[in-house]
Design a protein around this motif. Sequence first.
Motif, PDB file in Angstrom:
ATOM      1  N   LYS A  39       0.837  -1.199   0.000  1.00 44.63           N
ATOM      2  CA  LYS A  39       0.000   0.000   0.000  1.00 44.63           C
ATOM      3  C   LYS A  39       0.873   1.252   0.000  1.00 44.63           C
ATOM      4  O   LYS A  39       1.864   1.321   0.728  1.00 44.63           O
ATOM      5  CB  LYS A  39      -0.890  -0.001   1.245  1.00 44.63           C
ATOM      6  N   TYR A  41       0.603   5.459   0.512  1.00 49.30           N
ATOM      7  CA  TYR A  41      -0.309   6.484   1.019  1.00 49.30           C
ATOM      8  C   TYR A  41       0.478   7.599   1.697  1.00 49.30           C
ATOM      9  O   TYR A  41       1.668   7.462   2.000  1.00 49.30           O
ATOM     10  CB  TYR A  41      -1.305   5.883   2.015  1.00 49.30           C
ATOM     11  N   SER A  43       1.357   9.473   4.851  1.00 46.38           N
ATOM     12  CA  SER A  43       1.312   9.232   6.283  1.00 46.38           C
ATOM     13  C   SER A  43       1.159  10.558   7.028  1.00 46.38           C
ATOM     14  O   SER A  43       2.025  11.432   6.937  1.00 46.38           O
ATOM     15  CB  SER A  43       2.592   8.530   6.751  1.00 46.38           C
ATOM     16  N   ASP A  44       0.074  10.694   7.774  1.00 48.30           N
ATOM     17  CA  ASP A  44      -0.123  11.899   8.576  1.00 48.30           C
ATOM     18  C   ASP A  44       0.882  11.943   9.726  1.00 48.30           C
ATOM     19  O   ASP A  44       1.253  13.026  10.190  1.00 48.30           O
ATOM     20  CB  ASP A  44      -1.547  11.936   9.135  1.00 48.30           C
ATOM     21  N   THR A  52       3.962   0.497   2.440  1.00 49.44           N
ATOM     22  CA  THR A  52       4.014  -0.524   3.487  1.00 49.44           C
ATOM     23  C   THR A  52       3.676  -1.889   2.909  1.00 49.44           C
ATOM     24  O   THR A  52       3.212  -2.010   1.773  1.00 49.44           O
ATOM     25  CB  THR A  52       3.031  -0.200   4.629  1.00 49.44           C
ATOM     26  N   ALA A  84       7.968   0.527   6.889  1.00 45.15           N
ATOM     27  CA  ALA A  84       7.486   1.361   5.790  1.00 45.15           C
ATOM     28  C   ALA A  84       8.679   1.815   4.971  1.00 45.15           C
ATOM     29  O   ALA A  84       9.834   1.615   5.367  1.00 45.15           O
ATOM     30  CB  ALA A  84       6.716   2.572   6.327  1.00 45.15           C
ATOM     31  N   THR A 115       2.434  -5.695   8.287  1.00 42.05           N
ATOM     32  CA  THR A 115       1.722  -4.832   9.234  1.00 42.05           C
ATOM     33  C   THR A 115       0.243  -4.793   8.920  1.00 42.05           C
ATOM     34  O   THR A 115      -0.231  -5.427   7.976  1.00 42.05           O
ATOM     35  CB  THR A 115       2.277  -3.389   9.173  1.00 42.05           C
ATOM     36  N   GLU A 117      -3.174  -2.038   8.329  1.00 42.91           N
ATOM     37  CA  GLU A 117      -3.470  -1.067   7.276  1.00 42.91           C
ATOM     38  C   GLU A 117      -2.490   0.099   7.263  1.00 42.91           C
ATOM     39  O   GLU A 117      -2.188   0.646   6.221  1.00 42.91           O
ATOM     40  CB  GLU A 117      -4.905  -0.536   7.452  1.00 42.91           C
ATOM     41  N   ASP A 118      -1.999   0.479   8.441  1.00 43.20           N
ATOM     42  CA  ASP A 118      -1.095   1.624   8.555  1.00 43.20           C
ATOM     43  C   ASP A 118       0.175   1.187   9.281  1.00 43.20           C
ATOM     44  O   ASP A 118       0.236   1.183  10.518  1.00 43.20           O
ATOM     45  CB  ASP A 118      -1.787   2.770   9.305  1.00 43.20           C
ATOM     46  N   VAL A 120       2.992   2.686   9.548  1.00 43.11           N
ATOM     47  CA  VAL A 120       3.612   3.776  10.311  1.00 43.11           C
ATOM     48  C   VAL A 120       2.959   3.886  11.688  1.00 43.11           C
ATOM     49  O   VAL A 120       3.638   4.071  12.706  1.00 43.11           O
ATOM     50  CB  VAL A 120       3.502   5.112   9.554  1.00 43.11           C
ATOM     51  N   ALA A 121       1.652   3.740  11.738  1.00 39.69           N
ATOM     52  CA  ALA A 121       0.951   3.763  13.026  1.00 39.69           C
ATOM     53  C   ALA A 121       1.379   2.577  13.880  1.00 39.69           C
ATOM     54  O   ALA A 121       1.563   2.707  15.105  1.00 39.69           O
ATOM     55  CB  ALA A 121      -0.559   3.744  12.804  1.00 39.69           C
ATOM     56  N   ASP A 122       1.571   1.430  13.244  1.00 42.25           N
ATOM     57  CA  ASP A 122       1.983   0.228  13.983  1.00 42.25           C
ATOM     58  C   ASP A 122       3.337   0.418  14.648  1.00 42.25           C
ATOM     59  O   ASP A 122       3.508   0.138  15.834  1.00 42.25           O
ATOM     60  CB  ASP A 122       2.051  -0.976  13.034  1.00 42.25           C
TER      61      ASP A 122
END
Length: 292
Positions: A39, A41, A43-44, A52, A84, A115, A117-118, A120-122
């Motif tokens: 994926k 995207y 990343s906020d 990722t 990521a 990971t 869906e996200d 970076v969040a993980d």
Amino acid sequence: MKELLLIFLLISCYTLPAQRIINLPHEEAKNSTWENPEKQYMSDIWQTEVVTNVSTPTLAYFQADPEVNTGVSVIVAPGGGLYALSIESEGNQVAAWLTQKGINVFVLKYRLVPTGEDGVADISTLAEKNPAKIGEEVAKVLPYSIADGLEAINYVRTNASELGVDTEKIGFMGFSAGGAVTMGVAYNYSKHNRPDFLVPVYAWTDAMPVQTPKKDAPPMIVICASDDPLGLAQGSVDIYNSWLRSELNAALHMYSKGGHGFGMREQGLPSDSWIERFYEWSITEGITVHAE
């Protein structure tokens, strides 16, 4: 407004050359399973474009303009903690700059930790609650990421004629976790997948500890900032010293300020021009000829 938009599109097309996606041969990972697809995207959390869940390694080939093409090529491994890839500031934007100097670029998507869906969040959550888990997951995947790096060199060298590159001027550049991949390549190459030069940029030496280099290790330029919040400055100095002790060709650019993950981001600091220092070094070493 329409005129400005047209100018922007024309500049964008000139800045970033067309790319070709190359699927790399690879051994199936035995201890990792990717349940979510690759994926890309914005990343906020990191405020940059990321990729990722890479389970199949690929190269995006950005070919230099034929009028300035030097035959030199660089395989670029973006960073991102192996969760990521910072695909823009440590990948595509690097390619845009180097291709204008006649250097062909292959942006490597190496295999990452599976990971959700996200990614970076993980990794951000784990960094706060269970940082040891990051190391455990990275240790499972890093050998495959390094294998992807070695295969990338093998592919470029084997297909050099078709790709329009010099078989003896294939370098490897990596940022942070991509720097760990870079050093893994540096310690594990064979005759056919030996890089001709190395560029570890704030390399993650916790993931890939500094080792004694091979006797025929290629020339290298190490880049980092003293105020790297992850403490990677010392590891970069150790990499440089390991080459120096072995009487190998090495350069070190350590900026007092720059932080971590500066890549091609502009911060109004001397570290913004690191890529120019790399280019100058490549000319000094006879790797690159000056692009008119």
